[in-house]
Enzyme design. Structure first.
Site: not given
Length: 488
Positions: A114, A195, A213, A267, A274, A283
């Site tokens: 990470e 995070y 994030d 995305c 989409c 959405c």
């Protein structure tokens, strides 16, 4: 009075405004490029409209999003090396010593991955991660490493403070005797923020905490069609709150990874897919884009003007110490030839990393001014006095190289300086007491050592210059030889 389940991320609206449709308004979408006159770095909006109400995810919406997203993730998640480690299961009160060790190893692997993934592409991180885990497979191995070794391994990834915090954090955790197992405990480790703490706690220890994030900000901003400035602290807090409502209580680690995976793939910033998105039915941005021609999914999150980069200028000197003369010194450095490297200060940009002798200039200056600054630097640090205790075999301007940091555009004016020292290299070593702030390396070592991408650019540029100069010299010699033969 606001309806139950509704809240406001920031700002207040009049009672009349509360009665209106609270769908996001297009007028607040685009930020101006005007900067804060006080230099605080916040963007000013041409229309300082109050932010619209943002509804929390209802329990039913949250369940639908979790189920759809986890099904998609199970079928489409990328096979990445840090996802192959074993993670915790629920109910960890009576863990065995072996289970605790496995969890700690998993947490360490998640932590390393990470941190590496922050501001860096997955494709770049994979090879770095594999090399890192081969060298330091557990947190105890890393804690025994030196900062020099860690910097060498990290070279090229950028944002080098991350590597320093990883090492310092590993040492403190090992000294404490146990890997922290909750986000709250992880936040006490230097260098671990919200995070990273959320990622480790949810993925390795199955704690139901969110992770936010840039990818998650984008997904949630589109799910709710949030027009607020995503850099504002109030907006960030609101997105963290929304993310916490979505986290799956049974599979928090997988869900957080699924959110990030969705943002990194379907995305995306400029080309969202989409029609293939598993949660497009939930959405708001997608729904608005179908009903209003003036609105696009890519309008969210709101675009914020980036801070203008600062331009810095540096005179960089590639110093080669040789015992050869003339063209022989231009050829690939012999085993006896040495290159000077200087260690940067332990604080600030590229802290503690090695570079060629460099002097920051106040502005773009001519070559004579740069050389005077470099000569002064070499005299002070190495007692090298040009033309007094050394012979200048070659000194030529190589050219300019621009290296871009997140906030700085560094213009490096590079020169090649080949010196033959009076008394040779042995006397140079004797006259300069050992210092941790500089070192000499041979050509073979520098080709394999971990250098920052900026320093590597300088090295490659100088080597190309030397090869071209040698080629030009050989051609000139051949032409002169042919001319001499014709005269005979």
């Amino acid at each position: 009075m606001e309806a139950r389940g509704r809240r406001r991320i920031k700002g207040e609206e009049s009672s009349n405004a509360k009665k209106r449709n609270t769908r996001p308004r297009q007028a607040a979408k685009e930020p101006s490029t005007e900067r804060d006159p006080q230099g605080q770095g916040e963007d000013l909006y041409t229309s300082p409209l109050p932010l619209p109400d943002i509804e929390d995810f209802s329990p039913d919406d949250a369940r639908r999003i979790r189920a759809s997203l986890l099904d998609w993730y199970d079928a489409h998640r990328r096979d990445l090396p840090w996802r192959r480690t074993k993670t915790s299961s629920r109910g960890t009160v009576n863990r065995s010593e072996t289970e605790s060790k496995v969890e700690a190893e998993s947490a360490y692997a998640v932590w390393v991955s990470e941190v590496m993934l922050q501001q860096t592409r997955v494709s770049t991180v994979i090879s770095y991660y594999n090399r890192w885990m081969d060298k330091w497979p557990t947190i105890h191995h890393l804690a025994a490493a030196s900062q020099e070794e860690v910097n060498e391994m990290w070279a090229g990834l950028g944002y080098y403070r991350r590597a320093r915090f990883l090492l310092e954090g590993a040492k403190s955790i090992v000294q404490g005797g146990m890997f922290p197992q909750t986000a709250a405990e992880l936040l006490k480790v230097q260098g671990i923020g919200d995070y990273t703490a959320g990622a480790i706690a949810s993925i390795a220890f199955n704690e139901a905490v969110p992770v936010v994030d840039g990818n998650v900000v984008r997904v949630i901003s589109r799910l709710k069609a949030i027009t607020a400035n995503p850099k504002k602290s109030a907006t960030v807090k609101g997105i963290w709150k929304l993310a916490s409502l979505l986290v799956d209580p049974l599979r928090p680690g997988d869900f957080n990874q699924a959110m990030m995976e969705l943002g990194a793939t379907l995305c995306s910033t400029m080309n969202p897919q989409c029609c293939a998105c598993p949660i497009s039915d939930n959405c708001v941005a997608f729904s608005l884009s179908k009903s209003e021609e003036s609105i696009e999914v890519t309008d969210y999150p709101t675009k914020v003007a980036k801070a203008k980069q600062r331009h810095d200028f540096a005179a960089v000197c590639f110093v080669q110490l040789t015992e050869e003369t003339g063209e022989e010194s231009l050829k690939r450095c012999s085993n006896k030839d040495m290159l000077l490297l200087v260690k940067r200060p332990n604080e600030g940009l590229l802290a503690g990393l090695w570079e060629f002798p460099s002097v920051l200039m106040d502005e773009r200056v001519d070559i004579d001014s740069r050389r005077r600054s470099v000569d002064k630097f070499l005299r002070k640090l190495f007692h090298i006095k040009i033309w007094e205790n050394c012979e200048v075999v070659l000194r030529e301007d190589v050219g300019e190289c621009i290296h871009v940091f997140s906030h700085i555009r560094l213009h490096m004016h590079i020169e090649l300086l080949i010196l033959k020292l009076n008394g040779g290299l042995n006397q140079f070593y004797e006259s300069n007491q050992f210092s941790s702030s500089w070192k000499c390396v041979d050509a073979k070592s520098i080709r394999t050592m971990g250098l920052t991408s900026g320093v590597r650019k300088v090295y490659n540029m100088v080597e190309d210059f030397k090869r071209k100069k040698i080629t030009t010299s050989i051609r000139r010699s051949k032409k002169e030889a042919q001319k001499f033969n014709l005269m005979d």
